[in-house]
Design a protein around this motif. Sequence first.
Motif, PDB file in Angstrom:
ATOM      1  N   PHE A 271       0.839  -1.199   0.000  1.00 53.10           N
ATOM      2  CA  PHE A 271       0.000   0.000   0.000  1.00 53.10           C
ATOM      3  C   PHE A 271       0.875   1.250   0.000  1.00 53.10           C
ATOM      4  O   PHE A 271       1.943   1.283   0.630  1.00 53.10           O
ATOM      5  CB  PHE A 271      -0.911   0.022   1.220  1.00 53.10           C
ATOM      6  N   SER A 272       0.410   2.287  -0.671  1.00 54.08           N
ATOM      7  CA  SER A 272       1.165   3.536  -0.737  1.00 54.08           C
ATOM      8  C   SER A 272       0.223   4.673  -1.087  1.00 54.08           C
ATOM      9  O   SER A 272      -0.926   4.453  -1.473  1.00 54.08           O
ATOM     10  CB  SER A 272       2.272   3.441  -1.796  1.00 54.08           C
ATOM     11  N   ALA A 273       0.709   5.893  -0.934  1.00 53.98           N
ATOM     12  CA  ALA A 273      -0.006   7.086  -1.397  1.00 53.98           C
ATOM     13  C   ALA A 273       0.923   7.845  -2.338  1.00 53.98           C
ATOM     14  O   ALA A 273       1.997   8.263  -1.913  1.00 53.98           O
ATOM     15  CB  ALA A 273      -0.413   7.968  -0.216  1.00 53.98           C
ATOM     16  N   PRO A 274       0.569   8.015  -3.609  1.00 57.02           N
ATOM     17  CA  PRO A 274      -0.664   7.523  -4.223  1.00 57.02           C
ATOM     18  C   PRO A 274      -0.639   6.019  -4.420  1.00 57.02           C
ATOM     19  O   PRO A 274       0.371   5.361  -4.172  1.00 57.02           O
ATOM     20  CB  PRO A 274      -0.692   8.262  -5.565  1.00 57.02           C
ATOM     21  N   SER A 275      -1.763   5.482  -4.879  1.00 51.27           N
ATOM     22  CA  SER A 275      -1.882   4.034  -5.029  1.00 51.27           C
ATOM     23  C   SER A 275      -1.085   3.536  -6.232  1.00 51.27           C
ATOM     24  O   SER A 275      -0.489   4.324  -6.975  1.00 51.27           O
ATOM     25  CB  SER A 275      -3.353   3.655  -5.170  1.00 51.27           C
ATOM     26  N   VAL A 276      -1.087   2.236  -6.424  1.00 55.19           N
ATOM     27  CA  VAL A 276      -0.248   1.618  -7.456  1.00 55.19           C
ATOM     28  C   VAL A 276      -0.779   1.881  -8.861  1.00 55.19           C
ATOM     29  O   VAL A 276      -0.040   2.295  -9.753  1.00 55.19           O
ATOM     30  CB  VAL A 276      -0.155   0.099  -7.213  1.00 55.19           C
ATOM     31  N   TRP A 277      -2.083   1.651  -9.054  1.00 54.60           N
ATOM     32  CA  TRP A 277      -2.612   1.623 -10.416  1.00 54.60           C
ATOM     33  C   TRP A 277      -3.181   2.975 -10.836  1.00 54.60           C
ATOM     34  O   TRP A 277      -3.784   3.687 -10.037  1.00 54.60           O
ATOM     35  CB  TRP A 277      -3.725   0.576 -10.536  1.00 54.60           C
ATOM     36  N   VAL A 278      -3.010   3.279 -12.114  1.00 54.65           N
ATOM     37  CA  VAL A 278      -3.724   4.374 -12.761  1.00 54.65           C
ATOM     38  C   VAL A 278      -4.715   3.736 -13.728  1.00 54.65           C
ATOM     39  O   VAL A 278      -4.320   3.051 -14.671  1.00 54.65           O
ATOM     40  CB  VAL A 278      -2.774   5.312 -13.527  1.00 54.65           C
ATOM     41  N   GLU A 279      -5.998   3.942 -13.483  1.00 52.69           N
ATOM     42  CA  GLU A 279      -7.024   3.380 -14.367  1.00 52.69           C
ATOM     43  C   GLU A 279      -7.325   4.363 -15.492  1.00 52.69           C
ATOM     44  O   GLU A 279      -7.343   5.580 -15.283  1.00 52.69           O
ATOM     45  CB  GLU A 279      -8.304   3.098 -13.588  1.00 52.69           C
ATOM     46  N   ALA A 280      -7.577   3.819 -16.672  1.00 54.89           N
ATOM     47  CA  ALA A 280      -7.961   4.659 -17.806  1.00 54.89           C
ATOM     48  C   ALA A 280      -8.694   3.801 -18.820  1.00 54.89           C
ATOM     49  O   ALA A 280      -8.381   2.620 -19.006  1.00 54.89           O
ATOM     50  CB  ALA A 280      -6.737   5.311 -18.445  1.00 54.89           C
ATOM     51  N   HIS A 281      -9.652   4.417 -19.474  1.00 56.44           N
ATOM     52  CA  HIS A 281     -10.443   3.772 -20.528  1.00 56.44           C
ATOM     53  C   HIS A 281     -10.079   4.434 -21.848  1.00 56.44           C
ATOM     54  O   HIS A 281     -10.254   5.652 -22.010  1.00 56.44           O
ATOM     55  CB  HIS A 281     -11.934   3.942 -20.200  1.00 56.44           C
TER      56      HIS A 281
END
Length: 768
Positions: A271-281
């Motif tokens: 866990f971290s800030a910011p999180s691991v994944w960047v979501e994109a469509h």
Amino acid sequence: MFSKYIKRLILGFCLLVLLAGGGVYLFLRHSLAPLDGTIQLENLEHPVTVRRDTYGIPHIEAQNRKEALRALGYVMASERLFQMELSRRMTQGLLSEVFGEAALPSDKLYRSLMLRPAVERMIAAEKQSGRFDQEMWDEMAAYFDGVNQYIATRPLPYEFTLTGFRPQPFTPMDAFIMLGHMAYSFGIALKADPLMTHLHKKLSSELFQSLRNDPLPLQTGRTSAWWPRKVDLLEEGLFTPSFEGSNAWLLAPSRSQSGKSLFANDPHIGFSAPSVWVEAHLRTPDFELYGHFLPLVPFAVLGHSRHHAWGFTMSLGDDMDLYRETLDREKKTVIYNNKPQPYREWREIIPVKGAADVILNLIETPHGPVMDEVLTEPSLALKWAFHRLENNPLKSLREMGLATNMERFEKALRHATAPGLNVMYADAENIAWWMFGDIAIKKNPQSDMILDGASGADEYERLLSWEEKPHLINPPSGVIITANSRPSEMPPNIRGDFQSPDRYHTISELLAEKQIWNVEDTKALQTMNYNSQNKALLKELLSALQLTSAEQELYSQNLKLLKEWDLRSDLSSQAASLFHQWNNENILMMLERLEEEPRESYLNTIYAWAFYERTLLDTQSAWWKLQDRNQLITTGFKKVMEKWPRPPQWGSIHTIEYRHPLGRSFPLNKIFNVGPHPMPGAFNEINNNKMRRMGDDFQVTAGPSTRRIIDFSQPQTSWGINPIGISGHMFSPFYKDQVELFLRGEYRPQLMNSHDIDAATTHTLIFK
């Protein structure tokens, strides 16, 4: 008079505080990227539209893939530029240039891992053989062009001002090297092999075998490794979280209420800030994908389209080995297969803030780079599947996203040799699993210890062919599960660094309870704070207690809590606190005979929980010849009672603080970190939230980095969650807007249909 003076002084002080606070606020907010309006983006032939939904997920519409990726690079930089820069610096051994000598151990590690030279060789080999994919390179270049245009035209995130440096332009090489970190964090040889070699020397064969996680018949004649290590390799993920495990299961149409396949995956990462994944469509006229991207990587690591989905769990097939080399440093030779041959030397120069450059003179043998800058024992070389010329995981990721059927998807997996993954695939009618990456048959299968580099007796016999690797396609059961444990399809003469099978068995047992499943059932299963093995463990613990009548009366309330526990580590459970602390006390006493540093390191490995389970359930274990089993368990219980006469609720001690790179110490942790928050679940429960080590406190360090559920009756509306939020900027509305949802085990929709996106749009940005 004096009173008026004091009042004025206080008023003046308050005004100064307000002015200072306002200045800080304006400074921090200044770098917030625009979410609406029109922006000029060079190298576009057509406009690109980015619409943000309720949770800030960017939906990018473009006329072609390159323009979609150029916009993605800009958007990702706008949300995660500091994270991207630190990831690049860590994986390329450049942290000391910014953070000084404190970062040298990390830089020495990543330089020694030889990530850049391995990637450069792979690319050169592809160009020489004609396999180099220029179109893929151009797409990567477009993505990084978007990143670099953001750097050139926008105020940098506040972290850059605070740390006093500016990022250099990014290149496609940064993405290749980033995947080296992913591959490295999947393997444990540098962490575990010196430790296990040391323990083999110190303990009897019986005791040592019990400590191993996947033991094959033990060979003799080994020598000890030096101790301790130079670098605490369990803490080297300075600013980029390590991969820790994962759950995934697939249900065929015959097991799904909708009549179409069901897909579920939750990768477990620090866990971290910011999180691991960047979501994109991303959507173009001929391509569409909803992806989970790693910062720095332009191709989705996890993803789904309207016709297929994929996800990962760590396979832990042991694709890393340490070899003890016989080096002649004057003649610059190494003994390999009983014959001397030249080794390669190269130099790495590490710039250090406030100090002279550090020069590393490194050696590469036929096995791999020598890890003298990392390990105390000299002349240990790392043989690692990532270094193979055939390894191009980025090409695999790209083609997995482009795949239009299962056959093409499977073909995409053959381009890489690392990292070691269980790849889970589903489309409307099919479910499948393949082991991705090298799996070796070794002359000496005791590969959790240091191997002999000179004689040839410990070399690899061969690598399994693609067809030989464990896999399943549409099994009759209609179910495929992976959870980091040893698969039954793995050849028996090949060991691995597999985790305890608890999660696998728990998921399997629960899925077997009924034939037909739907999305809501799957959500409930994926967030369950439960390990079915705890029932057997608790039964053994309670039956071993040797308490006097007075003690039974004294501890009656706590004994009642344990006997009536529903085996769920829910936030309000006091019994969960008692149970997990009892296990902690027991394993610390069980391993008291080990020296302090090896004991602490062992407790920090995936081996510790499996050892504890096996030993507790085996009354004939060799470890019980050293200690009275019932007495130890009773003593452990009393220690818990002494610590907690009135046990706390699990959520008050089992907490998560999402740590920012700048929030590693007081008082910056109060500014940049998110939390702490009460966290349900526990290590090796389905909701797998991992503490730093067994025997330690219950501060959570790793767990589900996302949860994804896709029903292929409507893949355009799937379900997911981010542990914090999509943005890395504390003044973004999407910085920590998902925290409470995540902690409650809830989900948000992952949208692909235009009318759903229209209804959920909160911001629109147009690139021209």
